[in-house]
Design an enzyme around this catalytic site. Structure first.
Site, mmCIF file in Angstrom:
data_model
loop_
_atom_site.group_PDB
_atom_site.id
_atom_site.type_symbol
_atom_site.label_atom_id
_atom_site.label_comp_id
_atom_site.label_asym_id
_atom_site.label_seq_id
_atom_site.Cartn_x
_atom_site.Cartn_y
_atom_site.Cartn_z
ATOM 1 N N GLN A 1 0.415 -1.317 0.208
ATOM 2 C CA GLN A 1 0.098 -0.178 0.011
ATOM 3 C C GLN A 1 1.272 0.969 0.048
ATOM 4 O O GLN A 1 0.680 2.698 -0.734
ATOM 5 C CB GLN A 1 -0.707 -0.294 1.525
ATOM 6 C CG GLN A 1 -1.852 1.306 1.076
ATOM 7 C CD GLN A 1 -3.301 0.811 0.296
ATOM 8 O OE1 GLN A 1 -2.977 -0.469 -0.318
ATOM 9 N NE2 GLN A 1 -3.970 1.258 -0.397
ATOM 10 N N GLU B 1 4.193 -25.636 8.700
ATOM 11 C CA GLU B 1 3.838 -26.067 9.606
ATOM 12 C C GLU B 1 3.172 -25.955 10.391
ATOM 13 O O GLU B 1 3.191 -25.244 11.921
ATOM 14 C CB GLU B 1 5.540 -25.551 10.069
ATOM 15 C CG GLU B 1 6.465 -24.629 9.199
ATOM 16 C CD GLU B 1 7.400 -26.334 8.716
ATOM 17 O OE1 GLU B 1 7.090 -27.007 9.417
ATOM 18 O OE2 GLU B 1 8.004 -26.160 8.411
HETATM 19 C C1 LIG Z 1 4.371 -23.431 -0.295
HETATM 20 C C2 LIG Z 1 4.597 -24.894 1.277
HETATM 21 C C3 LIG Z 1 5.280 -25.905 1.884
HETATM 22 C C4 LIG Z 1 4.763 -26.877 2.003
HETATM 23 N N1 LIG Z 1 5.933 -27.875 2.504
HETATM 24 C C5 LIG Z 1 5.556 -28.831 3.278
HETATM 25 C C6 LIG Z 1 6.747 -29.716 3.579
HETATM 26 O O1 LIG Z 1 8.014 -29.791 3.184
HETATM 27 N N2 LIG Z 1 6.335 -30.908 3.953
HETATM 28 C C7 LIG Z 1 5.019 -31.404 4.375
HETATM 29 O O2 LIG Z 1 4.832 -32.329 4.620
HETATM 30 N N3 LIG Z 1 4.408 -30.312 4.220
HETATM 31 C C8 LIG Z 1 4.359 -29.155 3.816
HETATM 32 N N4 LIG Z 1 3.861 -28.357 3.733
HETATM 33 C C9 LIG Z 1 1.864 -28.328 3.788
HETATM 34 C C10 LIG Z 1 1.430 -27.865 4.771
HETATM 35 O O3 LIG Z 1 2.267 -28.401 6.400
HETATM 36 C C11 LIG Z 1 -0.047 -28.314 4.675
HETATM 37 O O4 LIG Z 1 -0.362 -27.701 3.565
HETATM 38 C C12 LIG Z 1 -0.680 -27.708 6.166
HETATM 39 O O5 LIG Z 1 0.101 -28.611 6.647
HETATM 40 C C13 LIG Z 1 -2.520 -27.487 6.127
HETATM 41 O O6 LIG Z 1 -3.080 -29.270 5.568
HETATM 42 P P1 LIG Z 1 -3.297 -28.846 4.557
HETATM 43 O O7 LIG Z 1 -3.190 -27.946 3.086
HETATM 44 O O8 LIG Z 1 -4.181 -30.510 4.359
HETATM 45 O O9 LIG Z 1 -5.253 -28.576 4.916
HETATM 46 P P2 LIG Z 1 -6.465 -29.169 6.250
HETATM 47 O O10 LIG Z 1 -5.465 -30.155 7.044
HETATM 48 O O11 LIG Z 1 -6.907 -29.346 5.132
HETATM 49 O O12 LIG Z 1 -6.980 -27.496 6.198
HETATM 50 C C14 LIG Z 1 -7.896 -26.967 5.780
HETATM 51 C C15 LIG Z 1 -8.054 -24.945 6.701
HETATM 52 O O13 LIG Z 1 -8.996 -26.453 7.804
HETATM 53 C C16 LIG Z 1 -8.455 -25.552 8.634
HETATM 54 N N5 LIG Z 1 -8.445 -26.769 9.763
HETATM 55 C C17 LIG Z 1 -8.679 -27.550 9.610
HETATM 56 N N6 LIG Z 1 -8.946 -28.713 11.191
HETATM 57 C C18 LIG Z 1 -9.434 -27.510 11.762
HETATM 58 C C19 LIG Z 1 -9.990 -27.481 13.531
HETATM 59 N N7 LIG Z 1 -9.640 -28.804 14.254
HETATM 60 N N8 LIG Z 1 -10.548 -26.558 13.244
HETATM 61 C C20 LIG Z 1 -10.868 -25.293 12.565
HETATM 62 N N9 LIG Z 1 -9.766 -25.572 11.638
HETATM 63 C C21 LIG Z 1 -9.268 -26.417 11.440
HETATM 64 C C22 LIG Z 1 -7.017 -25.680 8.623
HETATM 65 O O14 LIG Z 1 -6.991 -25.113 9.273
HETATM 66 C C23 LIG Z 1 -7.400 -24.933 7.206
HETATM 67 O O15 LIG Z 1 -7.358 -23.565 7.141
HETATM 68 C C24 LIG Z 1 3.625 -27.430 2.556
HETATM 69 C C25 LIG Z 1 2.810 -26.398 2.456
HETATM 70 C C26 LIG Z 1 2.777 -25.376 1.615
HETATM 71 C C27 LIG Z 1 1.571 -24.322 0.914
#
Ligand SMILES: Cc1cc2nc3c(=O)[nH]c(=O)nc-3n(C[C@H](O)[C@H](O)[C@H](O)COP(=O)(O)OP(=O)(O)OC[C@H]3O[C@@H](n4cnc5c(N)ncnc54)[C@H](O)[C@@H]3O)c2cc1C
Length: 387
Positions: A337, A364
């Protein structure tokens, strides 16, 4: 005034990372972002300088800094390239720490030096298409066949996954209903059984994000990290540490944005006055710096508790992650901004930082997961941690 949580040695480390970044990182950040270019040579160079695994002791090829030292390395790198800071915090906190603390002598002596030097690219493979936040539900299986383990499954969003030579992989070694009690950590070398597909991400470009399929990958008992069915514990402690690492990315990224915004506000003139003379701009910059200093204090404190083997570090790591990820999103948005139209171009650091910052609220452990953990600590006290 010296920072009460840091020493003169930490300051020297900061200076050398800054010099390194100006020389090697700055020239390549734009290419990394625009072309999604993975800087393989730079990863080796980071290893050569001891910046890839700052916490690994000299006998395994690292500089043996404490956690605050690695926070300073990640923070300073992230001022220039949040992607590189992100890679380093994963390699140091998620992977090298697991091997240092739970690895066998062979894993420490043979694998760790290769990761520390950048000879081998390493990835942390926990998340799956079925489940990220609910990591205890993972479906990748390791089955016992003829004295070996055969691994099948899919991992997703794996940082450096497209280029990894070795994966610290978490797999199910018992029934799904056993959840976290039937998860084991393995070291899996890249070979024909591993299939990678690169992912096109919004930010942190150049980090080699990939979906990784493991098709009948065979490993031995000596590739287990820690004990059979105790992998979930390793995943959790490394994630606790990585929350401090990712907070360091947020600090560096936000500092980079604040530096750019301040410089812009001094030189840009609007209505016959430099922007910085307008009170709204002054208040924005003051708020950005207040948030950043708060974030820095919590993050350094979390690392200080860890370095002093105090389990309360878990609470501050969770707090730091929750606060600094949100802070980085706000500071980078405000930076865009202040820069106006320029902030919306790929010429500005703030534009890239705004996209990079968003993942800090997801990776993480999402910020919602941090709230769940903090609420648990509020009502049930600190979890047990092995330090
Ligand atoms: C750029 C990037 C790099 C990454 N690097 C790695 C890596 O090197 N190794 C690795 O293993 N993983 C990695 N990840 C994965 C990352 O750790 C996951 O994306 C993250 O833990 C969320 O899991 P998910 O995407 O399955 O979302 P989900 O678990 O499906 O969650 C979706 C949404 O629902 C919310 N949610 C879920 N459960 C609840 C609850 N009980 N109450 C309230 N809200 C909830 C979450 O907070 C989120 O907003 C990476 C992700 C990205 C985007």
């Amino acid at each position: 005034m010296p920072d009460p949580f840091l020493t003169d040695e930490h300051q020297l480390v900061r200076n050398s990372v800054r010099e390194f970044s100006e020389r090697y990182v700055v020239p390549i950040t734009r290419k990394m972002d625009i072309e999604d270019y993975y800087p393989r040579d730079l990863i080796r160079e980071l290893g050569k300088q001891g910046f890839l695994t700052p916490s690994v002791p000299p006998e395994y090829g690292g500089p043996g800094l404490d956690l605050r030292g690695s926070v300073v390395v990640v923070e300073e790198l992230s001022r220039y390239s949040p992607t590189l800071g992100f890679i380093v915090e994963i390699v140091n906190d998620n992977i090298a720490y697991a091997l240092m603390k739970y690895g066998t002598d062979r894993q420490r002596e043979e694998v760790l030096p290769k990761i520390a030097s950048g000879e081998w690219v390493a990835s942390y493979a926990l998340t799956e298409p079925c489940c990220g936040s609910d990591a205890a539900a993972i479906e990748t299986r390791a089955e016992r066949r003829g004295g070996e383990w055969v691994i099948n499954g899919r991992k997703i969003y794996i940082t450096q996954g497209a280029y990894a030579d070795v994966y610290l992989l978490f797999a199910r070694t018992g029934p799904k209903e056993a959840r976290h009690r039937a998860v084991t950590a393995f070291l899996v070398r890249r070979s024909n059984c591993v299939e990678v597909s690169k992912l096109d991400m919004m930010g942190m470009r150049g980090a080699g994000e990939a979906e990784v399929k493991f098709n009948d990958c065979v490993v031995g008992d000596d590739d287990i990290v820690g004990k059979l069915n105790e992998g979930f514990k390793i995943a959790m402690i490394t994630l606790d540490l990585a929350r401090i690492g990712i907070s360091a990315v947020a600090l560096g990224l936000s500092q980079g944005v604040l530096d750019e915004a301040l410089q812009w506000a001094r030189s840009r003139v609007a209505f016959d006055r430099p922007l910085i003379d307008w009170e709204w701009i002054q208040f924005q910059l003051a708020d950005m710096s207040a948030k950043l200093e708060l974030g820095r204090t919590i993050t350094y404190r979390a690392a200080w508790h860890f370095d002093n083997k105090d389990p309360v570090f878990v609470k501050y790591a969770t707090l730091a992650k929750l606060y600094t990820a949100q802070m980085a999103v706000e500071i980078s948005r405000d930076g865009v901004q202040i820069l106006g139209g320029f902030g919306y171009t790929k010429e500005s650091f703030a534009e890239r930082a705004y996209r990079d910052a968003k993942v800090l609220e997801i990776a993480e452990g999402t910020n919602e997961v941090q709230r769940i953990l903090l609420f648990r600590m509020l009502t049930r006290g600190l979890p047990e941690v092995e330090l």
